[in-house]
Design a protein around this motif. Structure first.
Motif, PDB file in Angstrom:
ATOM      1  N   ALA A   3       0.832  -1.208   0.000  1.00  0.00           N
ATOM      2  CA  ALA A   3       0.000   0.000   0.000  1.00  0.00           C
ATOM      3  C   ALA A   3       0.864   1.256   0.000  1.00  0.00           C
ATOM      4  N   LEU A   4       1.902   1.284   0.822  1.00  0.00           N
ATOM      5  CA  LEU A   4       2.785   2.442   0.880  1.00  0.00           C
ATOM      6  C   LEU A   4       3.494   2.669  -0.451  1.00  0.00           C
TER       7      LEU A   4
ATOM      8  N   PHE B 128      -7.922   4.449 -12.150  1.00  0.00           N
ATOM      9  CA  PHE B 128      -7.748   3.355 -13.097  1.00  0.00           C
ATOM     10  C   PHE B 128      -8.895   2.352 -13.038  1.00  0.00           C
ATOM     11  N   GLY B 129      -9.620   2.332 -11.950  1.00  0.00           N
ATOM     12  CA  GLY B 129     -10.668   1.346 -11.762  1.00  0.00           C
ATOM     13  C   GLY B 129     -10.179   0.172 -10.909  1.00  0.00           C
ATOM     14  N   TYR B 130     -11.141  -0.451 -10.265  1.00  0.00           N
ATOM     15  CA  TYR B 130     -10.773  -1.553  -9.349  1.00  0.00           C
ATOM     16  C   TYR B 130     -10.132  -2.730 -10.075  1.00  0.00           C
ATOM     17  N   PRO B 131     -10.700  -3.236 -11.166  1.00  0.00           N
ATOM     18  CA  PRO B 131     -10.073  -4.392 -11.833  1.00  0.00           C
ATOM     19  C   PRO B 131      -8.648  -4.108 -12.297  1.00  0.00           C
TER      20      PRO B 131
ATOM     21  N   ALA C  59      -4.647  -3.132  -3.782  1.00  0.00           N
ATOM     22  CA  ALA C  59      -4.318  -2.664  -5.125  1.00  0.00           C
ATOM     23  C   ALA C  59      -5.567  -2.205  -5.872  1.00  0.00           C
ATOM     24  N   GLY C  60      -6.697  -2.921  -5.684  1.00  0.00           N
ATOM     25  CA  GLY C  60      -7.940  -2.499  -6.316  1.00  0.00           C
ATOM     26  C   GLY C  60      -8.413  -1.157  -5.806  1.00  0.00           C
TER      27      GLY C  60
ATOM     28  N   ILE D  17      -2.767  -6.062 -11.109  1.00  0.00           N
ATOM     29  CA  ILE D  17      -1.298  -6.064 -11.032  1.00  0.00           C
ATOM     30  C   ILE D  17      -0.785  -7.094 -10.027  1.00  0.00           C
ATOM     31  N   THR D  18      -1.633  -7.603  -9.147  1.00  0.00           N
ATOM     32  CA  THR D  18      -1.201  -8.582  -8.137  1.00  0.00           C
ATOM     33  C   THR D  18      -1.547 -10.015  -8.509  1.00  0.00           C
TER      34      THR D  18
END
Length: 373
Positions: free
Chosen positions: A112-113, A171-174, A162-163, A179-180
């Motif tokens: 997250a950071l 960018f949107g949740y998906p 990330a979502g 990316i993960t």
């Protein structure tokens, strides 16, 4: 009764480990680490990965001018490093549950950071690769350290984070969670390895125990063969000249008869009193018997069971002192059977009186004068 501490302090018992496998206790040191996560090769690999992390992060974020972003990225890398150190530095083959919880929180927080440190105006997809790769590495190591549930929880939480970051950045949740996703196939493989590990560990431990038992058997056989060789050598050296004289029909004189009887007694000592066997004891017993002292040496195995060579040496010194001081009567030295409080006793019955010297299990030496009971 008089007591004395004859310096016989040895073979102190050490409490055995409990072998507890609870998470709150240290892991079993005998556990098999199938994946060698604490090895030097793994540590060097993590160092190389950290270097690649820095190179890729700097190259992908070369256009970032905000020092806040760089501080956040550095803090994320540091958090990943601490999490990896917790996993690699854990003792045994299984990470303790509190450490696993801390590692899970660290990797999710580090991701997250790292993500929120990326500015939208200079964002490129490659910039998310180092933190997500670090998440994958640490989660995989945690799974291989027998904590796959925590690894999966961390990976799922990281996808959620990330979502949410994708939504916050527009960018949107998906797109953010995507990316993960490459972390999950790696975790599937790690989980499969962990599921296969217990049967392999049982087989490895059984093979190790079998190897140790075989080594012990071979060592005992070698020791027995060496002991038989020594006894045959002593028999050949002591009895052969006497037997040869008998074959030659030699007429034995009084001194030669005495020497023959002393040789027989010495050979008997080597067979029935192995614990007392030493050059000093043999010489002292020979001289005592030549002076007319009856010497009886017995060994019922307490020192063999104890395995304390220092106590055996000190007992022999005590016996040698009694043998050299005796001028008549009888000396009976006996190593008692295992499991008793007294390891050995030396009873002296002479014209000057009777005494019994005992060596106890804790190493204390006690002398009881004037009694045989």
């Amino acid at each position: 009764m008089t007591g004395r501490d004859g310096g016989l302090r040895g073979g102190r018992r050490t409490p055995k480990g409990t072998g507890d496998h609870d998470d709150e206790h240290p892991a079993d040191p005998a556990a098999v680490d199938l994946f060698g996560l604490g090895s030097a090769a793994v540590i060097w690999s993590l160092g190389i990965f950290a270097l690649a992390y820095v190179v890729v992060a700097v190259g992908a974020g070369w256009e970032i001018r905000s020092w806040v972003s760089w501080v956040g990225a550095a803090a994320g890398l540091a958090a990943f490093g601490v999490a990896a150190a917790f996993v690699v530095g854990g003792r045994g083959a299984r990470t303790p549950a509190p450490v696993a919880v801390a590692v899970t929180g660290l990797v999710v927080g580090a991701l997250a950071l790292s993500l929120w440190s990326l500015p939208v105006e200079t964002y490129r997809t490659l910039q998310t690769s180092p933190p997500v790769s670090a998440l994958t590495v640490v989660a995989t190591m945690l799974a291989l350290h027998r904590r796959p549930v925590f690894a999966w929880v961390g990976a799922v939480c990281a996808s959620v984070v990330a979502g949410v970051w994708g939504v916050a950045q527009g960018f949107g949740y998906p797109a953010g969670a995507e990316i993960t996703f490459f972390c999950f196939p790696v975790l599937v493989m790690a989980t499969l390895f962990v599921l296969m590990a217990p049967p392999m560990e049982v087989r490895i431990r059984a093979l190790r125990e079998r190897e140790i038992a075989q080594a012990q058997t071979e060592a005992a056989a070698r020791a027995g063969a060496a002991e038989r060789h020594d006894q045959l050598r002593r028999l050949d050296r002591g009895a052969r000249p006497i037997l040869q004289r008998m074959v030659d029909r030699h007429a034995f004189g009084p001194d030669e008869v005495i020497d023959a009887r002393l040789t027989e007694a010495q050979l008997r000592d080597g067979i029935r009193a192995r614990a007392w066997e030493s050059e000093e004891v043999r010489s002292a017993a020979w001289q005592a018997r030549r002076r007319g002292v009856t010497v009886l040496l017995l060994d019922d195995g307490a020192l063999d069971a104890r395995g304390d060579t220092e106590t055996a040496r000190r007992l022999r010194r005590l016996l040698v002192a009694e043998l050299r001081a005796a001028r008549d009567g009888q000396i009976t030295a006996r190593v008692l059977p295992p499991g008793r409080e007294v390891i050995a006793s030396v009873v002296v019955n002479s014209s000057t009186g009777v005494s019994r010297t005992e060596c106890r299990f804790d190493g204390a030496v006690c002398v009881f004068p004037g009694t045989l009971s």
